[in-house]
Design an enzyme around this catalytic site. Structure first.
Site, short mmCIF file in Angstrom:
data_model
loop_
_atom_site.label_atom_id
_atom_site.label_comp_id
_atom_site.label_asym_id
_atom_site.label_seq_id
_atom_site.Cartn_x
_atom_site.Cartn_y
_atom_site.Cartn_z
N PHE A 160 39.10 46.57 49.61
CA PHE A 160 39.95 45.64 48.84
C PHE A 160 40.72 46.45 47.79
CE2 PHE A 160 35.96 43.59 50.10
CZ PHE A 160 36.40 42.52 50.85
N CYS A 192 35.13 39.43 40.17
CA CYS A 192 35.71 38.45 39.25
C CYS A 192 34.99 37.11 39.36
CB CYS A 192 37.21 38.27 39.51
SG CYS A 192 37.60 37.75 41.19
#
Length: 447
Positions: A304, A400
């Site tokens: 990612f 996150c």
């Protein structure tokens, strides 16, 4: 036919409550007449007057009217719109107490969703300033007929309406106090009621605004936008459709970029994913490098990877890095950034990391001793399930969403043969309940 008892109507009378704790969303928890009430604007240890907003089956919701006995952690909000605007939820709580809330949240999520606990908690990563830190934002735009004006800003708390803001204390200073001016600008355009949002993206040297428009702009419209950009030294972009339609209007040849450690220039488009808080991002990248303990020539997998926010610093540190990303545009920007910074030890591939097994790809079969993951909010369950197959010895996971990190940590520790050495909070979003978390895993058994 079953008859369900009617809920009691909402009392319009102010109610008194003693606040016992905070939810992960920053609402005060109280019990009134034996029922749990979540109260906006209330802090633990306080006695407050509140009024009910809505009744639910197992709990009610309310909002503070008056604080009778303030908590030591209560501070005066800096923003005049706090409490109405939904952009911030914790300005009334001291920054030290905000950090404590986030640490408690992460600890509880690890236990609840992963059944794991790190061997050691790292000290939290914080920035030097708590205001004007937000380099990235999506602003709502709405023509309000009753007010005969265009509002630009964040949505009201618990509502789809745009808050009428005179300014924003957490937005980058290049934009934070231009919200009324942006509203006036859009009101002057022919399509004033057909522009739903403005994307804000600040680089080190300049800030870009992306105007999403649902109908074509006239020549007069584009002239107005260019004049605004010139007056406020802003880059102006237009978006007439999907992300692929974004184009630079003014000035010609402009670009956005940020520096990493004074050695790297990271170039990005205003709609690319970049971290909100530039100072904290730099500290986060530095901590990742420390935890991975990179040795020259070591093969590292960056999953990612986006535009290469971690990949390129890892390459500078001497690693042979392969960055994997599912978005073709971001892969192109990452490759361009490696070329721009003259790095020949950073490589990039495109793959859907959460869509199917990918260990059969050539790049996955080449072997890696260390890996970094920085997934979206949905986490990286499929990716972590394949870590042991790749014989990765050390993993740093940046998240996150502490709930999905905790879930994935449980997979790594309980089924993939890793130990959770360290975890810590990253305060990327002061004055909000959003929390970034970092964790280090080490392999305990060979496969």
């Amino acid at each position: 036919m079953a008859h369900h008892p009617k809920r009691k109507p909402l009392s319009q009378e102010p109610q008194k409550a003693s606040i016992e704790a905070l939810t992960h969303e920053g609402r005060g928890i109280a019990h009134v007449a034996g029922k749990t009430v979540f109260i906006d604007g209330a802090l633990p240890g306080e006695t407050v007057w509140f009024h009910y907003l809505r009744r639910r089956g197992k709990f009610d919701e309310g909002r503070v009217l008056e604080v009778l006995q303030p908590a030591p952690s209560r501070v005066e909000p800096r923003c005049r719109h706090f409490g109405v605007c939904g952009g911030c939820s914790l300005q009334h709580l001291s920054t030290a107490a905000q950090l404590q809330l986030k640490q408690v949240t992460v600890r509880e999520q690890f236990r609840h969703f992963g059944g794991v606990e790190p061997e050691q908690w790292l000290p939290p990563l914080v920035g030097g300033g708590y205001w004007g830190y937000r380099y990235k934002a999506r602003l709502g735009v709405k023509f309000v007929k009753k007010k005969d004006r265009v509002l630009v800003g964040f949505r009201e708390k618990g509502s789809s309406l745009i808050a009428a803001l005179e300014g924003c204390e957490v937005l980058h200073p290049s934009v934070g106090y231009l919200l009324p001016a942006l509203g006036e600008l859009i009101a002057s355009l022919s399509c004033y009621d057909r522009i739903p949002q403005i994307e804000v993206a600040a680089g080190d040297q300049s800030t870009g605004l992306v105007f999403r428009h649902l109908v074509p702009l006239t020549t007069a419209d584009t002239e107005q936008l260019v004049a605004f950009g010139q007056a406020h030294k802003l880059q102006i972009y237009l978006q007439g459709g999907g992300a692929e339609t974004v184009r630079l209007l003014w000035p010609a040849g402009a670009r956005l970029s940020y520096s990493q450690f004074g050695k790297l220039e990271m170039i990005f488009l205003p709609t690319d994913f970049t971290q909100v808080n530039r100072e904290v991002n730099t500290k986060m990248v530095r901590r990742v490098l420390e935890l991975l303990e990179i040795k020259s020539g070591e093969r590292v997998l960056d999953l990612f990877c986006g535009i290469g926010n971690f990949t390129l610093p890892l390459a500078i540190a001497g690693a042979e890095v392969v960055g994997i990303e599912g978005n073709a545009g971001l892969v192109a920007r990452a490759v361009a950034n490696a070329t721009h910074n003259r790095l020949e030890n950073a490589y990039f591939e495109m793959a859907d990391l959460n869509g199917a097994e990918w260990t059969h790809y050539v790049w996955a079969r080449e072997g890696f001793s260390k890996a970094l993951l920085d997934p979206p909010r949905s986490g990286a369950l499929l990716a972590v399930q394949q870590m042991s197959k790749l014989r990765v010895q050390r993993i740093v996971y940046v998240s996150c969403n502490p709930a999905t990190l905790a879930r994935d940590a449980g997979e790594l520790v309980n089924r993939q043969g890793y130990r959770l050495r360290y975890a810590g909070v990253i305060d990327m979003f002061p004055h909000t309940t959003h929390v970034e978390t970092l964790a280090l895993f080490e392999q305990t058994r060979k496969h």
